[in-house]
Design a protein around this motif. Structure first.
Motif, PDB file in Angstrom:
ATOM      1  N   GLY A  79      11.687 -44.889-102.659  1.00 42.97           N
ATOM      2  CA  GLY A  79      12.383 -45.243-100.793  1.00 42.97           C
ATOM      3  C   GLY A  79      12.170 -46.455-100.809  1.00 42.97           C
ATOM      4  O   GLY A  79      12.472 -47.265-102.018  1.00 42.97           O
ATOM      5  N   GLY A  80      11.871 -47.700 -99.661  1.00 39.67           N
ATOM      6  CA  GLY A  80      11.817 -48.945-100.009  1.00 39.67           C
ATOM      7  C   GLY A  80      12.869 -49.147 -98.482  1.00 39.67           C
ATOM      8  O   GLY A  80      12.531 -51.018 -98.216  1.00 39.67           O
ATOM      9  N   TYR A 127       5.814 -42.384 -90.310  1.00 38.38           N
ATOM     10  CA  TYR A 127       4.306 -42.344 -90.832  1.00 38.38           C
ATOM     11  C   TYR A 127       2.163 -42.658 -89.526  1.00 38.38           C
ATOM     12  O   TYR A 127       1.374 -42.604 -90.085  1.00 38.38           O
ATOM     13  N   ARG A 152       8.926 -40.700-113.710  1.00 38.40           N
ATOM     14  CA  ARG A 152       8.003 -42.268-113.240  1.00 38.40           C
ATOM     15  C   ARG A 152       7.804 -42.840-114.156  1.00 38.40           C
ATOM     16  O   ARG A 152       7.014 -43.742-114.532  1.00 38.40           O
ATOM     17  N   LYS A 193       5.596 -36.520 -96.608  1.00 37.10           N
ATOM     18  CA  LYS A 193       4.212 -37.419 -96.198  1.00 37.10           C
ATOM     19  C   LYS A 193       4.780 -38.492 -94.633  1.00 37.10           C
ATOM     20  O   LYS A 193       4.238 -39.121 -94.558  1.00 37.10           O
ATOM     21  N   VAL A 194       6.303 -38.738 -94.857  1.00 31.19           N
ATOM     22  CA  VAL A 194       6.597 -39.937 -93.698  1.00 31.19           C
ATOM     23  C   VAL A 194       6.468 -39.157 -92.589  1.00 31.19           C
ATOM     24  O   VAL A 194       6.063 -40.038 -91.451  1.00 31.19           O
ATOM     25  N   ASN A 218       6.560 -35.036-105.930  1.00 34.80           N
ATOM     26  CA  ASN A 218       5.675 -36.407-107.075  1.00 34.80           C
ATOM     27  C   ASN A 218       4.242 -36.018-106.430  1.00 34.80           C
ATOM     28  O   ASN A 218       3.791 -35.056-106.358  1.00 34.80           O
ATOM     29  N   HIS A 240       9.690 -46.724-107.495  1.00 34.71           N
ATOM     30  CA  HIS A 240       9.629 -46.172-105.987  1.00 34.71           C
ATOM     31  C   HIS A 240       8.183 -47.608-105.798  1.00 34.71           C
ATOM     32  O   HIS A 240       7.967 -48.208-106.823  1.00 34.71           O
ATOM     33  N   SER A 242       7.467 -48.927-100.007  1.00 32.42           N
ATOM     34  CA  SER A 242       7.941 -48.921 -98.291  1.00 32.42           C
ATOM     35  C   SER A 242       8.542 -50.322 -97.879  1.00 32.42           C
ATOM     36  O   SER A 242       7.846 -51.728 -98.257  1.00 32.42           O
ATOM     37  N   GLN A 243       9.133 -50.523 -96.956  1.00 32.44           N
ATOM     38  CA  GLN A 243      10.289 -51.493 -96.074  1.00 32.44           C
ATOM     39  C   GLN A 243      10.072 -53.189 -96.445  1.00 32.44           C
ATOM     40  O   GLN A 243       9.681 -54.021 -97.060  1.00 32.44           O
ATOM     41  N   GLU A 291      10.481 -34.313-100.480  1.00 29.87           N
ATOM     42  CA  GLU A 291       9.843 -34.819-101.669  1.00 29.87           C
ATOM     43  C   GLU A 291       9.016 -34.489-101.467  1.00 29.87           C
ATOM     44  O   GLU A 291       8.714 -34.700 -99.941  1.00 29.87           O
ATOM     45  N   GLU A 342      14.736 -41.863-101.793  1.00 34.84           N
ATOM     46  CA  GLU A 342      13.422 -40.656-101.070  1.00 34.84           C
ATOM     47  C   GLU A 342      13.124 -41.443 -99.740  1.00 34.84           C
ATOM     48  O   GLU A 342      11.928 -42.366 -99.564  1.00 34.84           O
ATOM     49  N   SER A 343      14.455 -41.702 -99.310  1.00 32.19           N
ATOM     50  CA  SER A 343      14.280 -43.141 -97.712  1.00 32.19           C
ATOM     51  C   SER A 343      13.994 -42.235 -96.947  1.00 32.19           C
ATOM     52  O   SER A 343      14.002 -42.024 -95.325  1.00 32.19           O
ATOM     53  N   GLY A 344      12.078 -42.691 -96.465  1.00 25.07           N
ATOM     54  CA  GLY A 344      11.668 -42.092 -95.903  1.00 25.07           C
ATOM     55  C   GLY A 344      11.781 -42.854 -94.112  1.00 25.07           C
ATOM     56  O   GLY A 344      11.964 -42.231 -93.146  1.00 25.07           O
ATOM     57  N   ARG A 345      11.546 -43.848 -93.943  1.00 27.85           N
ATOM     58  CA  ARG A 345      10.982 -45.104 -93.026  1.00 27.85           C
ATOM     59  C   ARG A 345      12.562 -45.024 -92.349  1.00 27.85           C
ATOM     60  O   ARG A 345      12.770 -44.507 -90.924  1.00 27.85           O
ATOM     61  N   PRO A 377      11.222 -37.518 -97.804  1.00 28.05           N
ATOM     62  CA  PRO A 377       9.866 -38.030 -98.611  1.00 28.05           C
ATOM     63  C   PRO A 377       8.879 -37.126 -97.594  1.00 28.05           C
ATOM     64  O   PRO A 377       8.609 -37.815 -96.108  1.00 28.05           O
TER      65      PRO A 377
HETATM   66  C1  LIG Z   1       5.878 -42.885 -99.343  1.00 35.20           C
HETATM   67  C2  LIG Z   1       7.302 -42.665-100.741  1.00 35.20           C
HETATM   68  C3  LIG Z   1       8.667 -43.143-100.140  1.00 35.20           C
HETATM   69  C4  LIG Z   1       9.057 -43.169 -98.717  1.00 35.20           C
HETATM   70  O1  LIG Z   1       8.975 -44.170 -98.810  1.00 35.20           O
HETATM   71  P1  LIG Z   1      10.248 -45.505 -97.775  1.00 35.20           P
HETATM   72  O2  LIG Z   1       9.850 -46.338 -98.082  1.00 35.20           O
HETATM   73  O3  LIG Z   1       9.578 -44.494 -96.272  1.00 35.20           O
HETATM   74  O4  LIG Z   1      11.238 -44.655 -97.397  1.00 35.20           O
HETATM   75  C5  LIG Z   1       9.156 -42.582-101.363  1.00 35.20           C
HETATM   76  N1  LIG Z   1       9.008 -42.644-102.244  1.00 35.20           N
HETATM   77  C6  LIG Z   1       7.603 -42.495-102.810  1.00 35.20           C
HETATM   78  C7  LIG Z   1       7.158 -41.793-103.984  1.00 35.20           C
HETATM   79  C8  LIG Z   1       6.596 -42.371-101.539  1.00 35.20           C
HETATM   80  O5  LIG Z   1       5.254 -42.621-102.073  1.00 35.20           O
END
Ligand SMILES: *Cc1c(COP(=O)(O)O)cnc(C)c1O
Length: 633
Positions: A284-285, A536, A195, A98-99, A145, A245, A248-249, A121, A333-336, A96
């Motif tokens: 994500g998460g 972030y 979604r 945005k991360v 998204n 989704h 996060s975390q 993403e 969508e693993s960003g963190r 993603p």
């Molecule tokens: C922010 C976001 C993510 C990223 O989540 P992480 O917990 O950083 O992996 C993934 N998908 C969507 C839709 C988001 O808004």
């Protein structure tokens, strides 16, 4: 202080695993996770190397191999889970944007992710623009998204002609109408996702983004509506992805499992309705363990990356087998988890405000008796009388303050009383440190006695989540780790905001309201590193007090025991930040010149002084917004 904390005051052994370690000479050092047997590289030596090149702290360091490692690790864990459960589908992760939108990060993710068909993403038009400028594997996905207008949708649809697998995830019914309209106009079909809103609520900081009241996603009843509308428009074959989704975390792996099971239930039901879903996107998460506690706590996780992957693959495989459906491609969508480890912030301590005093002033003949009383506490200080001593010290000190404000004792006497008080409380604290049982009430009061270390960084610019949501990042001195940290401190930043402080820290056995730290030495640069800030923090930061972006350097292991610099981005200059707030730096120079010229006419300064004043003003304008070590004027 517990045994664990004494042995490893910063918990480096718990959270640093595979990234940082401590050398025998007391330096903190970087480990290459891709070559764990190679000698770790001293961080102070890296920093002095950068400073010799003219790259000052505060500096954000990105380590390319850390990013490569996390992408590799995530994909390997999924591959192992897929193999182990004989899952018949594949995994296709997306990052993603945005991360961490920085080009140096996204470009590398695209490069390192290519062998794994890793995609991106995009949650906005600018992010789609970034995604479409990358060389992705032909099998990689671009998942769109967020709220989308006609332009966003049109570019997403048309990008398919170029070979991108761009999927538009429907967030609302009106978005579906817009997509159908654009698709008709272009005479091209979209790839669609939907979604869904899951009922399961997770714990942790982002609980609000899950459950019934989350602001994202469609309810079951809206999804059925989407399916019917697509059927009617003869476009049902375009709906290939289901997205959810949770936020996060996520600290608890069982929340992940329950959510996956719920998502699978909707997936199998929609498949039963004839929707040709091929991708199950679980969002994500995936959390990281900032504290190393391995627990279901906000800044920790009670699972590893591998467990996360195994749990997902098992749950999806099981649900599909039960429904008699083929195994979909699993998307996350693993960003963190991909980017957090890859960067850290280094800054120096500028000075310390001490709340302890090693030396006891000698008594003087005409001392007020309260001064003698407070001095006498040391004669009955003992492990079982700590609280009593502490109460006495505070009482006498407060009485003396009252006397001072009434004019009954002199300022010199009061100054001596403050010194004695700090000395006595230092003795009490030392005795308390050596004992394991300190009454809670005292522990809290001790917090008011910790030192304040003033540091060269802006919390608002570089660590916004520490300010906004009490995010914990490990913070460690880069040097003298073989020396017992005898002080306790909180950190204050360089902004003039009383919120600009850090007062929660990762320690050897959890977290603490103060950081164990060494007394500063003359002529020594004392550096602190804040770890795992690659997710972030960079774009959420702001210009509070006009402290700008820090210098950013991307480094990597050179394979022969050293470090190479891959890229340097100079931090904002003062003129840069002025232009962000609508000043034209040239206008400022002109206005300053007028004021200086007036001073010349008024005979306040000479023409020579005029010249050097203007040069100083302009020099500052081009310089770093942070504290710079003194140069000769
Ligand atoms: C922010 C976001 C993510 C990223 O989540 P992480 O917990 O950083 O992996 C993934 N998908 C969507 C839709 C988001 O808004």
């Amino acid at each position: 202080m517990s045994e664990a904390e004494r042995a490893d005051p910063y918990g480096v052994n718990r959270w640093g695993d595979g990234y940082v370690t401590q050398l025998d000479d007391g330096d903190l050092a970087l480990v290459n996770p891709l070559a764990p047997d190679a000698a770790p590289i001293s961080l102070p030596s890296i920093i002095s190397n950068l400073e010799a090149r003219g790259i000052q702290t505060p500096v954000l360091l990105r380590v390319a191999s850390y990013l490569k490692h996390s992408i590799h690790h995530l994909n390997t864990c999924f591959a192992e889970a897929i193999e182990s459960y004989k899952y018949e589908g594949v995994y296709r992760g997306v990052f993603p944007i945005k991360v961490n939108q920085q080009a140096q990060v996204i470009d590398r993710i695209a490069e390192y992710g290519a062998p794994y068909h890793f995609g991106l993403e995009a949650g906005s038009k600018p992010e789609l623009v970034i995604a479409l400028a990358q060389k992705l594997s032909p099998d990689a996905l671009i998942v769109c998204n967020g709220v989308k207008d006609k332009e966003f949708i049109a570019l997403a649809i048309r990008s398919r002609q170029l070979g991108f697998n761009t999927i538009i995830v429907l967030e609302s019914i009106s978005e579906l109408n817009l997509v159908m309209e654009v698709s008709r106009e272009l005479e091209q079909e979209p790839l669609l996702g939907v979604r869904i809103k899951l009922n399961h609520r997770v714990s942790g900081n982002w609980a609000e983004s899950s459950g019934d009241r989350s602001t994202f996603g469609l309810t079951i009843n809206q999804i059925v509506d989407v399916v019917d509308r697509l059927k009617k428009a003869n476009l049902l074959h375009c709906l290939v992805l289901q997205h959810s989704h949770l936020g996060s975390q996520i600290p608890n792996v069982n929340d992940v499992r329950r959510a996956v099971t719920e998502a699978c239930r909707v997936f199998t039901a929609l498949s039963g309705e004839g929707v040709p879903l091929a991708y199950l996107d679980l969002g994500g998460g995936l959390g990281i363990d900032y504290t190393g506690q391995k627990s279901n706590a906000v800044n920790s996780t009670n699972y590893t990356m591998s467990e996360y992957c195994f749990n997902i693959v098992e749950a999806v495989g099981y649900a599909m087998a039960e429904a008699g459906l083929p195994h979909p491609t699993i998307v996350t969508e693993s960003g963190r988890a991909v980017s957090a480890h890859s960067s850290f912030l280094v800054f120096s301590v500028l000075e310390a405000t001490s709340y302890h005093n090693e030396d006891m002033p000698l008594p003087e003949a005409d001392d007020h008796h309260l001064i003698s009383d407070i001095t006498a506490i040391k004669d009955y200080l003992a492990a079982d009388r700590l609280q009593e001593c502490f109460n006495d010290a505070r009482y006498y000190r407060d009485e003396l303050r009252t006397l001072f404000s009434l004019g009954n004792i002199s300022i010199r006497e009061m100054a001596r009383a403050e010194k004695i008080y700090l000395h006595i409380t230092s003795l009490i604290k030392k005795a308390a440190d050596e004992s394991d049982a300190i009454p809670d009430d005292m522990e809290e009061k001790f917090n008011q006695l910790v030192d304040i270390y003033h540091c060269n960084f802006s919390l608002f610019q570089s660590l916004p989540d520490v300010w906004a949501i009490d995010q914990l990042h490990p913070i460690v001195p880069l040097q003298r780790l073989n020396e017992k940290p005898t002080n306790q401190a909180i950190l204050s930043d360089i902004t003039c905001d009383s919120d600009g402080k850090i007062d929660r820290f990762v320690t050897g056995d959890g977290d603490s309201s103060s950081l164990p730290i060494h007394p500063l030495k003359e002529d020594e640069n004392y550096y602190l590193g804040v770890f795992f800030v690659g997710a972030y923090q960079e774009t959420l930061g702001d210009l509070h007090n006009l402290f700008g972006d820090t210098n950013v350097v991307t480094i990597d292991f050179d394979g022969v025991g050293g470090i190479k610099i891959l890229n340097e981005v100079e931090g904002d200059s003062i003129s840069d930040v002025l232009s962000y707030v609508e000043y034209d730096p040239r206008d400022c120079v002109d206005a300053f010149k007028k004021i200086v010229e007036q001073a010349v006419s008024d005979g306040k300064i000479s023409v020579k002084e005029r010249k050097s004043l203007i040069a100083t003003y302009k020099g500052l304008m081009n310089g770093y917004t942070y504290f710079e070590s003194s140069e000769t004027l």
